[in-house]
Design an enzyme around this catalytic site. Structure first.
Site, PDB file in Angstrom:
ATOM      1  N   GLY A 153     -26.469   1.248   1.389  1.00 18.03           N
ATOM      2  CA  GLY A 153     -25.656   2.040   0.462  1.00 18.03           C
ATOM      3  C   GLY A 153     -25.933   1.658  -0.980  1.00 18.03           C
ATOM      4  N   LYS A 155       0.853  -1.191   0.000  1.00 18.66           N
ATOM      5  CA  LYS A 155       0.000   0.000   0.000  1.00 18.66           C
ATOM      6  C   LYS A 155       0.882   1.232   0.000  1.00 18.66           C
ATOM      7  CE  LYS A 155      -4.341   1.236   0.258  1.00 18.66           C
ATOM      8  NZ  LYS A 155      -5.423   0.590  -0.516  1.00 18.66           N
ATOM      9  N   GLY A 167     -24.429   3.332  -3.592  1.00 13.31           N
ATOM     10  CA  GLY A 167     -23.426   4.148  -4.277  1.00 13.31           C
ATOM     11  C   GLY A 167     -22.912   3.365  -5.463  1.00 13.31           C
ATOM     12  N   TYR A 203     -25.204  -0.079  -5.836  1.00 17.62           N
ATOM     13  CA  TYR A 203     -26.063   0.122  -7.008  1.00 17.62           C
ATOM     14  C   TYR A 203     -25.979  -1.092  -7.957  1.00 17.62           C
ATOM     15  CZ  TYR A 203     -27.310   2.040 -11.599  1.00 17.62           C
ATOM     16  OH  TYR A 203     -27.849   2.239 -12.843  1.00 17.62           O
TER      17      TYR A 203
HETATM   18  P1  NAD Z   1     -19.625   4.694  -2.644  1.00 16.30           P
HETATM   19  O1  NAD Z   1     -19.171   5.879  -1.885  1.00 16.30           O
HETATM   20  O2  NAD Z   1     -19.826   4.813  -4.115  1.00 16.30           O
HETATM   21  O3  NAD Z   1     -21.017   4.172  -2.023  1.00 16.30           O
HETATM   22  C1  NAD Z   1     -21.315   4.140  -0.678  1.00 16.30           C
HETATM   23  C2  NAD Z   1     -22.745   4.632  -0.505  1.00 16.30           C
HETATM   24  O4  NAD Z   1     -23.139   4.477   0.848  1.00 16.30           O
HETATM   25  C3  NAD Z   1     -22.911   6.126  -0.836  1.00 16.30           C
HETATM   26  O5  NAD Z   1     -23.932   6.284  -1.785  1.00 16.30           O
HETATM   27  C4  NAD Z   1     -23.279   6.744   0.500  1.00 16.30           C
HETATM   28  O6  NAD Z   1     -24.187   7.836   0.390  1.00 16.30           O
HETATM   29  C5  NAD Z   1     -23.923   5.588   1.218  1.00 16.30           C
HETATM   30  N1  NAD Z   1     -23.923   5.684   2.676  1.00 16.30           N
HETATM   31  C6  NAD Z   1     -23.001   6.271   3.488  1.00 16.30           C
HETATM   32  N2  NAD Z   1     -23.375   6.154   4.770  1.00 16.30           N
HETATM   33  C7  NAD Z   1     -24.535   5.466   4.778  1.00 16.30           C
HETATM   34  C8  NAD Z   1     -25.404   5.025   5.796  1.00 16.30           C
HETATM   35  N3  NAD Z   1     -25.151   5.260   7.078  1.00 16.30           N
HETATM   36  N4  NAD Z   1     -26.534   4.341   5.446  1.00 16.30           N
HETATM   37  C9  NAD Z   1     -26.797   4.088   4.146  1.00 16.30           C
HETATM   38  N5  NAD Z   1     -26.009   4.491   3.138  1.00 16.30           N
HETATM   39  C10 NAD Z   1     -24.899   5.174   3.443  1.00 16.30           C
HETATM   40  O7  NAD Z   1     -18.599   3.539  -2.287  1.00 16.30           O
HETATM   41  P2  NAD Z   1     -18.384   2.110  -2.998  1.00 16.30           P
HETATM   42  O8  NAD Z   1     -17.292   2.230  -3.987  1.00 16.30           O
HETATM   43  O9  NAD Z   1     -19.687   1.516  -3.379  1.00 16.30           O
HETATM   44  O10 NAD Z   1     -17.767   1.314  -1.760  1.00 16.30           O
HETATM   45  C11 NAD Z   1     -18.594   0.866  -0.700  1.00 16.30           C
HETATM   46  C12 NAD Z   1     -17.785  -0.029   0.223  1.00 16.30           C
HETATM   47  O11 NAD Z   1     -17.246  -1.111  -0.532  1.00 16.30           O
HETATM   48  C13 NAD Z   1     -16.579   0.666   0.868  1.00 16.30           C
HETATM   49  O12 NAD Z   1     -16.393   0.094   2.143  1.00 16.30           O
HETATM   50  C14 NAD Z   1     -15.431   0.253  -0.041  1.00 16.30           C
HETATM   51  O13 NAD Z   1     -14.185   0.263   0.646  1.00 16.30           O
HETATM   52  C15 NAD Z   1     -15.833  -1.157  -0.389  1.00 16.30           C
HETATM   53  N6  NAD Z   1     -15.216  -1.674  -1.614  1.00 16.30           N
HETATM   54  C16 NAD Z   1     -15.433  -1.054  -2.800  1.00 16.30           C
HETATM   55  C17 NAD Z   1     -14.829  -1.560  -3.945  1.00 16.30           C
HETATM   56  C18 NAD Z   1     -15.071  -0.924  -5.297  1.00 16.30           C
HETATM   57  O14 NAD Z   1     -14.752  -1.571  -6.315  1.00 16.30           O
HETATM   58  N7  NAD Z   1     -15.636   0.262  -5.367  1.00 16.30           N
HETATM   59  C19 NAD Z   1     -14.002  -2.692  -3.886  1.00 16.30           C
HETATM   60  C20 NAD Z   1     -13.816  -3.327  -2.640  1.00 16.30           C
HETATM   61  C21 NAD Z   1     -14.445  -2.791  -1.523  1.00 16.30           C
END
Ligand code: NAD
Length: 359
Positions: A180, A83, A182, A186
């Site tokens: 969530g 990292k 997001g 989604y």
């Molecule tokens: P993102 O920010 O696009 O989506 C997260 C969503 O959660 C947002 O829309 C936010 O408004 C919502 N949110 C925040 N607090 C909330 C609550 N208390 N109740 C309900 N909704 C809430 O993030 P993401 O990329 O979808 O990542 C989500 C998780 O997955 C993170 O922990 C991230 O580390 C993990 N992750 C993501 C990926 C990736 O490919 N994006 C890969 C591995 C792990």
């Protein structure tokens, strides 16, 4: 004065290398940690964060690098864990020079470490990094946005959890609540809709994401965030924040399966891993079920092929079944079983490579 004992910590968790770098022209201030390269080069994104102290930055880097070792090992990849963290205000620091300076430090590690985007760094920033080094992945026009692939992996993980807990994978029989909507949430909801899940709820705090879901999937029902953990469903899928499985939330949970994309969802791994186990809930370990994005980006190191990447992501299903069995056999919580599984692979490959061969 800080009393963090760097070398003691490195020895305890068997780190290989920590590198500090500073670029006098751009003010780039960073740390790269390489935890373990038994399986291959250490891969892990570059996080830019306004850390309160240098000690906080180094501890974060060490912790995240170690997590990457387990994640890559459990995902069946020939990668180690590493990292980079950069100390600074994301709104102030970013420039072409800043990321090209980073690229030169990455190059100086000569392939022992491969970087990618992470919190507050983007594919555009990585394009500058790529001007100075080949050891960067997640570039524009290559493996693309990792989120749909992370969600795809989580979908296969949910299939495995349903199979293990209920003995079938008939989504029409089961109800889901997703925290969530997001990026990953989604795409996961989309997969659940396609699989004709019996009922899907979602909770969100971002009005734009709530509206998008209501427009695109009117049958997916919104619940307020405070109702998420107590939702009367078969599966809850945390896809938002870390630390959400804790003393306050676990007693509320009615679901029999927890499986989502979010990282570090157990506030205290052992305490809350065991609490969930004792309630008879099946928990899909976060770093195993959410490895789809990492598996996808790994394929960029060879010639990227979406078919091959997708097939590898599907293997999360078998891996989780194996981990659930280890947990039951050894009477341990599933997060611990996932670590046993990952460490076993590192140890086995290390031993296999003991034999001298000419290549
Ligand atoms: P993102 O920010 O696009 O989506 C997260 C969503 O959660 C947002 O829309 C936010 O408004 C919502 N949110 C925040 N607090 C909330 C609550 N208390 N109740 C309900 N909704 C809430 O993030 P993401 O990329 O979808 O990542 C989500 C998780 O997955 C993170 O922990 C991230 O580390 C993990 N992750 C993501 C990926 C990736 O490919 N994006 C890969 C591995 C792990």
């Amino acid at each position: 004065m800080s009393d963090f004992k760097h070398f003691e910590y490195m020895a305890k968790h068997r780190y290989e290398q920590v590198v500090y770098f500073y670029d006098k022209t751009t003010g780039l201030k960073g740390i790269t940690c390489i935890h373990n390269t038994t399986l291959g080069p250490a891969l892990g994104g570059t996080r830019l964060w306004n850390y309160a102290s240098e000690e906080e930055a180094v501890i974060d880097c060490l912790r995240l690098a170690r997590g990457m070792t387990y994640k890559a090992a459990a995902a069946g990849l020939n990668l180690g864990g590493g990292k980079t963290v950069l100390i600074g205000d994301p709104d102030q620091m970013k420039s072409e020079g800043y990321f090209r300076a980073l690229g030169r430090y990455v190059q100086s590690l000569n392939g022992r470490y491969i970087t990618a985007e992470d919190v507050n760094t983007s594919t555009k920033d990585m394009d500058f990094v790529a001007m100075e080094t080949d050891h960067v992945v997640g570039l524009e026009g290559k493996s693309g946005n990792p989120s749909p692939m992370t969600a795809l992996g989580a979908f296969h993980g949910i299939r495995a959890a349903l199979q293990y807990k209920f003995g079938d994978e008939d989504f029409t029989k089961y109800s889901f609540a997703v925290q969530g909507a997001g990026q990953t949430g989604y795409y996961l909801i989309k997969k659940l809709v396609e699989a004709k899940a019996k009922k899907i709820y979602f909770s969100e705090i971002n009005p734009k994401h709530i509206d998008r879901m209501k427009k695109e999937h009117p049958d997916v029902e919104f619940i307020t965030p405070d109702k998420f953990f107590a939702a009367n469903v078969d599966v809850i899928a945390p896809c938002a924040l870390g630390g959400v499985l804790n003393d306050q939330t676990i007693p509320q949970i009615k679901a029999k399966v927890i499986a989502g994309t979010a990282n570090n969802v157990l506030l205290e791994e052992d305490i809350h891993g065991n609490m969930i186990k004792d309630k008879g809930i099946l928990y899909a370990p976060d770093f195993v079920i959410n490895a789809g994005g990492l598996i996808n980006v790994y394929h960029e190191l060879k010639e990227y092929n979406i078919g091959r990447a997708t097939r590898d992501i599907e293997k999360i299903y078998d891996r989780l079944l194996e981990i659930f069995k280890i947990a039951d056999r050894e009477g341990i919580h599933t997060q611990q079983a996932a670590k046993v599984f990952a460490k076993k692979r590192i140890e086995t490959i290390n031993n296999v490579q003991d034999n001298y061969i000419v290549r």
